[in-house]
Design a protein around this motif. Structure first.
Motif, mmCIF file in Angstrom:
data_model
loop_
_atom_site.group_PDB
_atom_site.id
_atom_site.type_symbol
_atom_site.label_atom_id
_atom_site.label_comp_id
_atom_site.label_asym_id
_atom_site.label_seq_id
_atom_site.Cartn_x
_atom_site.Cartn_y
_atom_site.Cartn_z
ATOM 1 N N GLY A 106 -45.960 -26.177 -41.066
ATOM 2 C CA GLY A 106 -46.773 -26.156 -39.853
ATOM 3 C C GLY A 106 -45.896 -26.222 -38.620
ATOM 4 N N LYS A 107 -46.347 -26.994 -37.673
ATOM 5 C CA LYS A 107 -45.612 -27.149 -36.418
ATOM 6 C C LYS A 107 -44.902 -28.501 -36.401
ATOM 7 N N TRP A 108 -44.130 -28.713 -35.356
ATOM 8 C CA TRP A 108 -43.375 -29.946 -35.169
ATOM 9 C C TRP A 108 -43.632 -30.489 -33.768
ATOM 10 N N TYR A 109 -43.642 -31.812 -33.638
ATOM 11 C CA TYR A 109 -43.713 -32.438 -32.318
ATOM 12 C C TYR A 109 -42.502 -33.344 -32.163
ATOM 13 N N ILE A 110 -42.092 -33.544 -30.917
ATOM 14 C CA ILE A 110 -40.966 -34.436 -30.647
ATOM 15 C C ILE A 110 -41.531 -35.847 -30.522
ATOM 16 N N SER A 111 -41.183 -36.704 -31.472
ATOM 17 C CA SER A 111 -41.725 -38.060 -31.483
ATOM 18 C C SER A 111 -40.879 -39.038 -30.674
ATOM 19 N N SER A 112 -39.587 -38.739 -30.529
ATOM 20 C CA SER A 112 -38.753 -39.622 -29.711
ATOM 21 C C SER A 112 -37.502 -38.905 -29.221
ATOM 22 N N VAL A 113 -37.018 -39.387 -28.093
ATOM 23 C CA VAL A 113 -35.773 -38.896 -27.495
ATOM 24 C C VAL A 113 -35.005 -40.104 -26.987
ATOM 25 N N SER A 114 -33.734 -40.154 -27.294
ATOM 26 C CA SER A 114 -32.864 -41.197 -26.786
ATOM 27 C C SER A 114 -31.781 -40.515 -25.940
ATOM 28 N N GLU A 115 -31.695 -40.895 -24.666
ATOM 29 C CA GLU A 115 -30.757 -40.254 -23.734
ATOM 30 C C GLU A 115 -29.487 -41.073 -23.570
ATOM 31 N N ASP A 116 -28.395 -40.379 -23.327
ATOM 32 C CA ASP A 116 -27.117 -41.014 -23.029
ATOM 33 C C ASP A 116 -26.476 -40.212 -21.900
ATOM 34 N N MET A 117 -26.495 -40.758 -20.697
ATOM 35 C CA MET A 117 -25.885 -40.082 -19.552
ATOM 36 C C MET A 117 -24.441 -40.546 -19.465
ATOM 37 N N LYS A 118 -23.517 -39.611 -19.669
ATOM 38 C CA LYS A 118 -22.122 -39.980 -19.856
ATOM 39 C C LYS A 118 -21.294 -39.994 -18.564
ATOM 40 N N TYR A 119 -21.342 -38.912 -17.802
ATOM 41 C CA TYR A 119 -20.467 -38.800 -16.633
ATOM 42 C C TYR A 119 -21.275 -38.484 -15.385
ATOM 43 N N PHE A 120 -20.862 -39.099 -14.270
ATOM 44 C CA PHE A 120 -21.510 -38.913 -12.981
ATOM 45 C C PHE A 120 -20.465 -38.509 -11.951
ATOM 46 N N ASP A 121 -20.898 -37.771 -10.929
ATOM 47 C CA ASP A 121 -19.975 -37.456 -9.843
ATOM 48 C C ASP A 121 -20.053 -38.566 -8.791
ATOM 49 N N ASN A 122 -19.328 -38.404 -7.659
ATOM 50 C CA ASN A 122 -19.262 -39.443 -6.635
ATOM 51 C C ASN A 122 -20.560 -39.600 -5.830
ATOM 52 N N ARG A 123 -21.570 -38.777 -6.124
ATOM 53 C CA ARG A 123 -22.876 -38.894 -5.464
ATOM 54 C C ARG A 123 -23.971 -39.341 -6.435
ATOM 55 N N GLY A 124 -23.579 -39.642 -7.653
ATOM 56 C CA GLY A 124 -24.548 -40.116 -8.636
ATOM 57 C C GLY A 124 -25.225 -39.020 -9.433
ATOM 58 N N ASN A 125 -24.787 -37.779 -9.264
ATOM 59 C CA ASN A 125 -25.345 -36.675 -10.051
ATOM 60 C C ASN A 125 -24.778 -36.726 -11.463
ATOM 61 N N VAL A 126 -25.648 -36.485 -12.444
ATOM 62 C CA VAL A 126 -25.214 -36.495 -13.844
ATOM 63 C C VAL A 126 -24.460 -35.201 -14.134
ATOM 64 N N LEU A 127 -23.218 -35.317 -14.583
ATOM 65 C CA LEU A 127 -22.400 -34.156 -14.932
ATOM 66 C C LEU A 127 -22.482 -33.826 -16.414
ATOM 67 N N SER A 128 -22.715 -34.854 -17.232
ATOM 68 C CA SER A 128 -22.780 -34.652 -18.674
ATOM 69 C C SER A 128 -23.691 -35.709 -19.290
ATOM 70 N N GLY A 129 -24.526 -35.257 -20.205
ATOM 71 C CA GLY A 129 -25.419 -36.177 -20.899
ATOM 72 C C GLY A 129 -25.780 -35.629 -22.254
ATOM 73 N N SER A 130 -26.265 -36.507 -23.110
ATOM 74 C CA SER A 130 -26.670 -36.071 -24.438
ATOM 75 C C SER A 130 -28.003 -36.716 -24.795
ATOM 76 N N ALA A 131 -28.644 -36.140 -25.800
ATOM 77 C CA ALA A 131 -29.923 -36.665 -26.272
ATOM 78 C C ALA A 131 -29.962 -36.610 -27.788
ATOM 79 N N SER A 132 -30.519 -37.651 -28.375
ATOM 80 C CA SER A 132 -30.828 -37.661 -29.802
ATOM 81 C C SER A 132 -32.321 -37.392 -29.908
ATOM 82 N N VAL A 133 -32.677 -36.329 -30.614
ATOM 83 C CA VAL A 133 -34.065 -35.876 -30.687
ATOM 84 C C VAL A 133 -34.589 -36.071 -32.107
#
Length: 129
Positions: free
Chosen positions: A96-123
């Motif tokens: 059948g189909k699939w739904y996303i039951s959970s996501v865990s985020e990890d924001m790794k690197y930020f620039d000098n203004r707080g913008n996220v440069l790199s992040g990952s997610a466990s889905v």
């Protein structure tokens, strides 16, 4: 295109990398155990359980994606309860189909203004039949 789950498209090109790694699928069965006086319990097969798929995604600004926008999309998919067919390559997963039951985020690197440069997610996806 590597694959897709509804609006979530897994792709690699010269302009953008949006793919996954550590793809794992698990299946289970549902069993009931009936207690028998002075004997071992008797198992009773109830049927198949829900399938589950887990994978990781990495989003990096230098690879053509906005990490915070991609992470926010995944959270919206969890909150909306959307269910879609999952296709990787030419293979359709599940019956059948699939739904996303959970996501865990990890924001790794930020620039000098707080913008996220790199992040990952466990889905985590679960089968919707």
């Amino acid at each position: 295109m590597i694959g897709a789950w509804g609006p979530l498209v897994f792709t690699v090109s010269e302009k953008q990398v949006k793919t996954f790694d550590s793809f794992k699928r698990s299946e289970s069965a549902r069993w009931a155990k009936h207690d028998i006086h002075l004997a071992k319990p008797k198992p009773d097969f109830l049927g198949p359980g829900q399938g589950q798929i887990t994978f990781n995604m990495m989003f990096t600004a230098s690879l053509g994606v906005n990490p915070i926008k991609e992470l926010d999309k995944l959270v919206r998919y969890v909150r909306s309860g959307e269910a879609h067919t999952l296709i990787i390559g030419s293979k359709r997963y599940g019956v059948g189909k699939w739904y996303i039951s959970s996501v865990s985020e990890d924001m790794k690197y930020f620039d000098n203004r707080g913008n996220v440069l790199s992040g990952s997610a466990s889905v985590t996806m679960e089968e919707y039949v």
